[in-house]
Design a protein around this motif. Structure first.
Motif, PDB file in Angstrom:
ATOM      1  N   ARG A   1       0.802  -1.211   0.000  1.00 15.39           N
ATOM      2  CA  ARG A   1       0.000   0.000   0.000  1.00 15.39           C
ATOM      3  C   ARG A   1       0.843   1.273   0.000  1.00 15.39           C
ATOM      4  N   THR A   2       1.997   1.244   0.635  1.00 14.96           N
ATOM      5  CA  THR A   2       2.745   2.498   0.741  1.00 14.96           C
ATOM      6  C   THR A   2       4.226   2.357   0.447  1.00 14.96           C
ATOM      7  N   VAL A   3       4.785   1.163   0.428  1.00 16.03           N
ATOM      8  CA  VAL A   3       6.245   1.051   0.313  1.00 16.03           C
ATOM      9  C   VAL A   3       6.698   0.328  -0.955  1.00 16.03           C
ATOM     10  N   SER A   4       5.830   0.121  -1.907  1.00 13.13           N
ATOM     11  CA  SER A   4       6.239  -0.550  -3.125  1.00 13.13           C
ATOM     12  C   SER A   4       7.163   0.350  -3.940  1.00 13.13           C
ATOM     13  N   ARG A   5       8.000  -0.285  -4.759  1.00 12.28           N
ATOM     14  CA  ARG A   5       8.862   0.467  -5.660  1.00 12.28           C
ATOM     15  C   ARG A   5       8.005   1.277  -6.605  1.00 12.28           C
ATOM     16  N   ARG A   6       8.420   2.503  -6.897  1.00 11.37           N
ATOM     17  CA  ARG A   6       7.687   3.342  -7.843  1.00 11.37           C
ATOM     18  C   ARG A   6       7.900   2.864  -9.273  1.00 11.37           C
ATOM     19  N   LYS A   7       9.095   2.386  -9.540  1.00  7.43           N
ATOM     20  CA  LYS A   7       9.448   2.003 -10.904  1.00  7.43           C
ATOM     21  C   LYS A   7      10.453   0.865 -10.849  1.00  7.43           C
ATOM     22  N   ILE A   8      10.238  -0.157 -11.655  1.00  8.53           N
ATOM     23  CA  ILE A   8      11.177  -1.270 -11.749  1.00  8.53           C
ATOM     24  C   ILE A   8      12.197  -0.959 -12.843  1.00  8.53           C
ATOM     25  N   ALA A   9      13.456  -0.962 -12.467  1.00 12.88           N
ATOM     26  CA  ALA A   9      14.512  -0.620 -13.425  1.00 12.88           C
ATOM     27  C   ALA A   9      14.591  -1.669 -14.528  1.00 12.88           C
ATOM     28  N   GLN A  10      14.659  -1.221 -15.763  1.00 15.80           N
ATOM     29  CA  GLN A  10      14.754  -2.115 -16.914  1.00 15.80           C
ATOM     30  C   GLN A  10      16.126  -2.022 -17.577  1.00 15.80           C
ATOM     31  N   GLN A  11      16.604  -0.812 -17.799  1.00 15.12           N
ATOM     32  CA  GLN A  11      17.892  -0.624 -18.455  1.00 15.12           C
ATOM     33  C   GLN A  11      19.024  -0.834 -17.456  1.00 15.12           C
ATOM     34  N   GLU A  12      20.195  -1.219 -17.995  1.00 15.58           N
ATOM     35  CA  GLU A  12      21.338  -1.495 -17.135  1.00 15.58           C
ATOM     36  C   GLU A  12      21.735  -0.270 -16.312  1.00 15.58           C
ATOM     37  N   ARG A  13      21.649   0.899 -16.925  1.00 14.33           N
ATOM     38  CA  ARG A  13      22.001   2.126 -16.206  1.00 14.33           C
ATOM     39  C   ARG A  13      21.064   2.351 -15.026  1.00 14.33           C
ATOM     40  N   SER A  14      19.780   2.111 -15.248  1.00 19.59           N
ATOM     41  CA  SER A  14      18.802   2.271 -14.171  1.00 19.59           C
ATOM     42  C   SER A  14      19.003   1.224 -13.080  1.00 19.59           C
ATOM     43  N   LYS A  15      19.289  -0.004 -13.489  1.00 28.01           N
ATOM     44  CA  LYS A  15      19.538  -1.059 -12.514  1.00 28.01           C
ATOM     45  C   LYS A  15      20.751  -0.713 -11.652  1.00 28.01           C
ATOM     46  N   ALA A  16      21.773  -0.168 -12.281  1.00 25.79           N
ATOM     47  CA  ALA A  16      22.977   0.223 -11.544  1.00 25.79           C
ATOM     48  C   ALA A  16      22.655   1.322 -10.540  1.00 25.79           C
ATOM     49  N   LYS A  17      21.768   2.236 -10.920  1.00 26.46           N
ATOM     50  CA  LYS A  17      21.394   3.325 -10.020  1.00 26.46           C
ATOM     51  C   LYS A  17      20.627   2.782  -8.811  1.00 26.46           C
ATOM     52  N   VAL A  18      19.736   1.818  -9.052  1.00 26.94           N
ATOM     53  CA  VAL A  18      19.002   1.195  -7.948  1.00 26.94           C
ATOM     54  C   VAL A  18      19.971   0.509  -6.996  1.00 26.94           C
ATOM     55  N   GLU A  19      20.932  -0.228  -7.553  1.00 27.41           N
ATOM     56  CA  GLU A  19      21.901  -0.925  -6.708  1.00 27.41           C
ATOM     57  C   GLU A  19      22.744   0.067  -5.914  1.00 27.41           C
ATOM     58  N   LEU A  20      23.068   1.204  -6.515  1.00 30.13           N
ATOM     59  CA  LEU A  20      23.834   2.234  -5.818  1.00 30.13           C
ATOM     60  C   LEU A  20      23.028   2.795  -4.647  1.00 30.13           C
TER      61      LEU A  20
END
Length: 212
Positions: free
Chosen positions: A4-23
């Motif tokens: 209800r309140t803590v889900s991810r807003r966006k699931i990273a698809q591109q490698e650059r975005s995935k790297a940002k999530v991991e960072l």
């Protein structure tokens, strides 16, 4: 579980975005290693990670969303390690070897047992979803501990077996937290020896059963 309140807003698809999530996740865990969760803000996380707060909010709408993702991964890693430990045994071995394997597989790696992880655990009461996640994890852990009892042929009433699983879980959690927060190397060595001895006692199903 419907979040209800803590889900991810966006699931990273591109490698650059995935790297940002991991960072973002790596930076948050580093900050948890340094202090309590309630002293961390999304602005500080973004600053430490050298990204804009807008970039952070693309993936995580709030701090608890980051905690939820970190905690979900930690819990799954914990269950995977327990499964690996249990798979090493047929049920004919010494129970001390089982308890040592459980403690070692969960304590030996900072990637799964650091001060930051235990700060994260303390934050679990902050939202209903985090509380639910912890409750679901405990059920999964209890199932694995019960399976250890069954594999080693420990025939005790189901009610007592479940109560023992709860006790074993909480003692294990306490030992892991103590090991993670021990200071100097010689203190860590001593702590791990003490923890193994405590866990050997709590995993000695037969001796505990005879005391009831």
């Amino acid at each position: 579980m419907e979040l209800r309140t803590v889900s991810r807003r966006k699931i990273a698809q591109q490698e650059r975005s995935k790297a940002k999530v991991e960072l973002i996740l790596k930076t948050t865990l580093e900050m948890l290693n340094e202090g309590p969760a309630d002293q961390i803000t999304t602005n500080e996380i973004a600053k430490r990670a050298n990204i804009s707060i807008g970039s952070l909010y693309q993936f995580f709408p709030k701090k608890d969303s980051i905690f939820y993702e970190l905690y979900s991964r930690w819990l799954q890693d914990t269950l995977d390690r327990l499964d690996e430990a249990g798979a090493q045994f047929s049920g004919t071995e010494n129970l001390n070897d089982l308890s040592d394997a459980v403690f070692d597989c969960l304590s030996k790696d900072d990637a799964i047992n650091s001060k930051g992880h235990w700060q994260l655990l303390r934050a679990m009461g902050s939202t209903e979803e985090l509380v639910e996640l912890e409750a679901e994890h405990q059920k999964e852990v209890f199932q694995r501990i019960l399976s250890f009892q069954e594999k080693f042929g420990r025939k005790i009433p189901r009610e007592q077996a479940e109560a023992l699983a709860i006790l074993q879980h909480h003692v294990t959690v306490g030992c892991l937290a103590a090991a993670a927060q021990a200071g100097a190397e010689h203190d860590q060595t001593a702590m791990k020896i003490w923890c193994r001895n405590v866990m050997r006692t709590i995993y000695d199903f037969d001796r505990l059963k005879d005391q009831v």
